[in-house]
Design a protein around this motif. Structure first.
Motif, PDB file in Angstrom:
ATOM      1  N   GLU A 245      51.721 -90.218 -12.337  1.00 41.92           N
ATOM      2  CA  GLU A 245      53.058 -89.613 -12.282  1.00 41.92           C
ATOM      3  C   GLU A 245      53.045 -88.361 -11.394  1.00 41.92           C
ATOM      4  OE1 GLU A 245      56.252 -87.542 -15.382  1.00 41.92           O
ATOM      5  OE2 GLU A 245      54.083 -87.396 -15.659  1.00 41.92           O
ATOM      6  N   LYS A 246      52.059 -87.509 -11.593  1.00 44.29           N
ATOM      7  CA  LYS A 246      51.971 -86.267 -10.821  1.00 44.29           C
ATOM      8  C   LYS A 246      51.783 -86.553  -9.331  1.00 44.29           C
ATOM      9  CE  LYS A 246      48.829 -82.474  -9.848  1.00 44.29           C
ATOM     10  NZ  LYS A 246      47.461 -81.985 -10.017  1.00 44.29           N
ATOM     11  N   GLN A 247      50.825 -87.432  -8.994  1.00 45.76           N
ATOM     12  CA  GLN A 247      50.561 -87.726  -7.582  1.00 45.76           C
ATOM     13  C   GLN A 247      51.725 -88.490  -6.957  1.00 45.76           C
ATOM     14  OE1 GLN A 247      47.923 -85.396  -7.724  1.00 45.76           O
ATOM     15  NE2 GLN A 247      47.548 -86.572  -5.847  1.00 45.76           N
ATOM     16  N   GLY A 248      52.408 -89.292  -7.769  1.00 48.07           N
ATOM     17  CA  GLY A 248      53.598 -89.976  -7.267  1.00 48.07           C
ATOM     18  C   GLY A 248      54.698 -88.994  -6.924  1.00 48.07           C
TER      19      GLY A 248
ATOM     20  N   GLN B 110      60.786 -87.403   0.675  1.00 50.88           N
ATOM     21  CA  GLN B 110      62.179 -87.217   0.273  1.00 50.88           C
ATOM     22  C   GLN B 110      62.791 -88.529  -0.221  1.00 50.88           C
ATOM     23  OE1 GLN B 110      64.085 -85.344   3.680  1.00 50.88           O
ATOM     24  NE2 GLN B 110      63.339 -83.325   3.049  1.00 50.88           N
ATOM     25  N   GLU B 111      62.009 -89.213  -1.049  1.00 53.71           N
ATOM     26  CA  GLU B 111      62.477 -90.462  -1.671  1.00 53.71           C
ATOM     27  C   GLU B 111      62.666 -90.241  -3.165  1.00 53.71           C
ATOM     28  OE1 GLU B 111      59.999 -93.786  -0.862  1.00 53.71           O
ATOM     29  OE2 GLU B 111      59.807 -93.354   1.288  1.00 53.71           O
ATOM     30  N   ALA B 112      63.567 -91.021  -3.761  1.00 55.82           N
ATOM     31  CA  ALA B 112      63.824 -90.902  -5.202  1.00 55.82           C
ATOM     32  C   ALA B 112      63.118 -91.988  -5.998  1.00 55.82           C
ATOM     33  CB  ALA B 112      65.330 -90.985  -5.463  1.00 55.82           C
ATOM     34  N   ASN B 113      62.269 -92.718  -5.327  1.00 53.31           N
ATOM     35  CA  ASN B 113      61.598 -93.867  -5.943  1.00 53.31           C
ATOM     36  C   ASN B 113      60.407 -93.400  -6.774  1.00 53.31           C
ATOM     37  OD1 ASN B 113      61.606 -96.602  -6.332  1.00 53.31           O
ATOM     38  ND2 ASN B 113      60.284 -97.049  -4.595  1.00 53.31           N
ATOM     39  N   ARG B 114      60.665 -92.724  -7.893  1.00 57.64           N
ATOM     40  CA  ARG B 114      59.610 -91.994  -8.602  1.00 57.64           C
ATOM     41  C   ARG B 114      59.174 -92.698  -9.899  1.00 57.64           C
ATOM     42  NH1 ARG B 114      62.563 -87.905  -6.053  1.00 57.64           N
ATOM     43  NH2 ARG B 114      61.281 -86.255  -5.134  1.00 57.64           N
TER      44      ARG B 114
ATOM     45  N   LEU C 260      55.180 -95.802 -18.618  1.00 59.74           N
ATOM     46  CA  LEU C 260      55.362 -95.198 -17.303  1.00 59.74           C
ATOM     47  C   LEU C 260      56.194 -96.174 -16.466  1.00 59.74           C
ATOM     48  CD1 LEU C 260      54.697 -92.815 -15.460  1.00 59.74           C
ATOM     49  CD2 LEU C 260      52.697 -94.085 -14.672  1.00 59.74           C
ATOM     50  N   HIS C 261      57.413 -95.758 -16.150  1.00 60.19           N
ATOM     51  CA  HIS C 261      58.357 -96.633 -15.461  1.00 60.19           C
ATOM     52  C   HIS C 261      58.330 -96.354 -13.959  1.00 60.19           C
ATOM     53  CE1 HIS C 261      62.136 -98.776 -14.648  1.00 60.19           C
ATOM     54  NE2 HIS C 261      62.481 -97.721 -13.912  1.00 60.19           N
TER      55      HIS C 261
ATOM     56  N   PHE D  83      52.438-100.202  -4.978  1.00 62.53           N
ATOM     57  CA  PHE D  83      52.726 -98.891  -5.568  1.00 62.53           C
ATOM     58  C   PHE D  83      51.962 -97.841  -4.788  1.00 62.53           C
ATOM     59  CE2 PHE D  83      53.071-102.056  -8.925  1.00 62.53           C
ATOM     60  CZ  PHE D  83      54.335-101.790  -9.434  1.00 62.53           C
ATOM     61  N   LYS D  84      52.601 -96.695  -4.585  1.00 63.69           N
ATOM     62  CA  LYS D  84      51.966 -95.640  -3.807  1.00 63.69           C
ATOM     63  C   LYS D  84      52.043 -94.298  -4.524  1.00 63.69           C
ATOM     64  CE  LYS D  84      52.670 -97.739   0.723  1.00 63.69           C
ATOM     65  NZ  LYS D  84      53.149 -97.538   2.120  1.00 63.69           N
TER      66      LYS D  84
END
Length: 483
Positions: free
Chosen positions: A298-301, A309-313, A325-326, A367-368
């Motif tokens: 979550e933190k590294q994402g 600047q993406e909202a894909n978190r 974790l979604h 996933f990145k």
């Protein structure tokens, strides 16, 4: 004299029995049958072998034995149609001070009474002739022990034996009658021995508290603890240690719920480690590591998507069964992040991405995150963690090493905790302590703390652990202070 008792012309009476009879009759309602079991001491043989005693002084003690009154008492009871059994307590000559010997009487009385009141569990059975017919027992609803007769040693031994039965949940009560209290009322003579039940339980409860066996402590306390606020505090600790966080009603966010579970695993692991409860210890530590690794995802994402600047978190969400974790790209939205934890360590966190094939989409989902270290610049500690977690470098003994995650899979899928017990117990014997730097369990906890640092969770977990330790200290202090 015995003849005059038999024909009713004697003035000999047994006032304590009479009073107890009367009082019990006033207390009991309905059709009750009371059977009397009377302990009769016999020190005749003991006295004959006491060549170094003050004869006159000890004769007075021996003269008060119940054995001398056996026939008179039997006639008196028969005349009044009172059912009875005599329990002979023949004092062995080896007992130093006879019926006045505190240790000696305590050691012989309990086995004797256990013959007449056999069985276990909460039922009460009585055998009037155990030496003749060991299986001839009769069930009784209740036993009342009158413990004010006899020597102090005998009275105390009888009382403590009764308390043991009471602690076992059997229907035992107590009566205290003094020959000087002729007008005692029914409600004043009987008691349940609650004070001494509590006093005997207290050291055991404190020991269980030290082992973090809160459930065992609560079961032992029962309803005897005089401080119900303390019991409620202990109940909350028990729920927390069992991960029953919902019952605590802490009103946590999904992320806070995860931190609480990691905290509880770390708070309880030491007691499990010290007591060699290795399967329970391992599953807690393994679960805490996985949750911490996902917090690190979550933190590294967040770092990765913020930079782009993406909202894909990634985000923590609560489902009916667990906190997950979604991620929007995850096809299994109800399950949360389903990438294997080994791939999370070796690929996603180490290299910044991981792909997972999805049947629905007929292709890979990638996933990145921001990788922890630039390629070729991994810290030595992260390398050691990967070797420990994935690379068969968790050294469990001189002859055996494996990966932490491999053993986790074995425990989950084949319940092979007994093998782990054997290996880790052996290491504890060799190293003399579970806190030895070379102990495999100590090494595992070191890696967990390293992950907490990476995920910026150390302070949050430390604060919550301080809370639980404080709660334990409060409960321990309040238990110690109770009379």
């Amino acid at each position: 004299m015995e003849e005059t008792v038999s024909n009713g012309s004697s003035s000999i009476n047994f006032p304590l029995i009479d009073r107890l009879r009367t009082t019990l009759g006033q207390q009991l309602q309905g059709d009750w049958e009371i059977h009397w079991a009377i302990i009769l001491t016999d020190q005749i043989t003991w006295m004959e072998q006491q060549t170094d005693r003050d004869a006159e002084g000890w004769k007075d003690i021996v003269a008060s034995d119940g054995a001398w009154w056996k026939n008179l008492l039997a006639d008196w009871l028969t005349q009044r149609q009172i059912p009875y059994t005599f329990i002979p307590l023949v004092v062995d000559p080896q007992i130093k001070d006879g019926a006045a010997d505190w240790d000696g009487i305590a050691e012989v009385l309990a086995p004797l009474l256990n013959q007449f009141f056999p069985g276990s569990g909460k039922s009460v059975h009585f055998n009037p002739a155990p030496s003749l017919n060991p299986s001839a027992t009769e069930a009784f609803d209740r036993v009342v022990i009158q413990h004010s007769s006899g020597t102090p040693a005998l009275s105390s031994a009888l009382y403590l034996w009764g308390i043991e039965q009471k602690l076992a949940g059997r229907a035992f009560d107590f009566a205290y009658l003094s020959i000087n209290e002729s007008n005692a009322q029914p409600e004043t003579f009987s008691h349940e021995g609650k004070h001494w039940q509590w006093r005997l339980k207290k050291p055991q409860v404190l020991k269980l508290l030290g082992l973090q066996d809160f459930s065992g402590a609560l079961q032992l306390l029962g309803d005897d603890c005089p401080d119900q606020a303390l019991v409620q505090r202990l109940q909350r600790l028990d729920k927390a240690a069992a991960f029953n966080i919902n019952a605590l009603q802490l009103d946590l966010t999904p992320k806070e719920d995860v931190i609480e579970r990691i905290t509880i695993a770390l708070w309880t692991e030491k007691a499990l480690r010290c007591n060699g409860q290795w399967m329970n210890w391992y599953l807690r530590v393994a679960g805490a590591m996985e949750l911490t690794l996902l917090c690190l995802v979550e933190k590294q994402g967040e770092i990765y998507f913020s930079a782009k600047q993406e909202a894909n978190r990634y985000e923590w969400r609560t489902t009916p069964l667990k906190t997950i974790l979604h991620h929007p790209d995850n096809p299994h939205t109800h399950l949360g992040f389903t990438v294997s934890i080994k791939d999370v360590v070796e690929n996603l966190l180490s290299e910044g991405s991981v792909s997972q094939y999805n049947k629905k989409r007929q292709g890979n989902v990638t996933f990145k995150v921001q990788q922890l270290y630039r390629t070729g610049q991994e810290s030595e500690q992260w390398k050691r963690f990967k070797e420990f977690y994935c690379g068969n470098r968790w050294r469990l003994s001189d002859q055996y090493s494996d990966s932490f995650v491999f053993i986790r899979n074995n425990l989950y899928h084949s319940l092979s905790g007994d093998r782990l017990d054997t290996v880790l117990d052996e290491q504890t014997k060799v190293l003399k302590s579970v806190d030895h730097p070379d102990h495999p369990a100590f090494i595992a906890i070191g890696h967990l703390r390293f992950l907490l640092d990476l995920a910026d969770l150390t302070e949050s977990v430390k604060d919550r652990m301080a809370f639980y330790r404080s709660e334990m200290e409060h409960v321990h202090h309040d238990l110690e202070a109770l009379a």
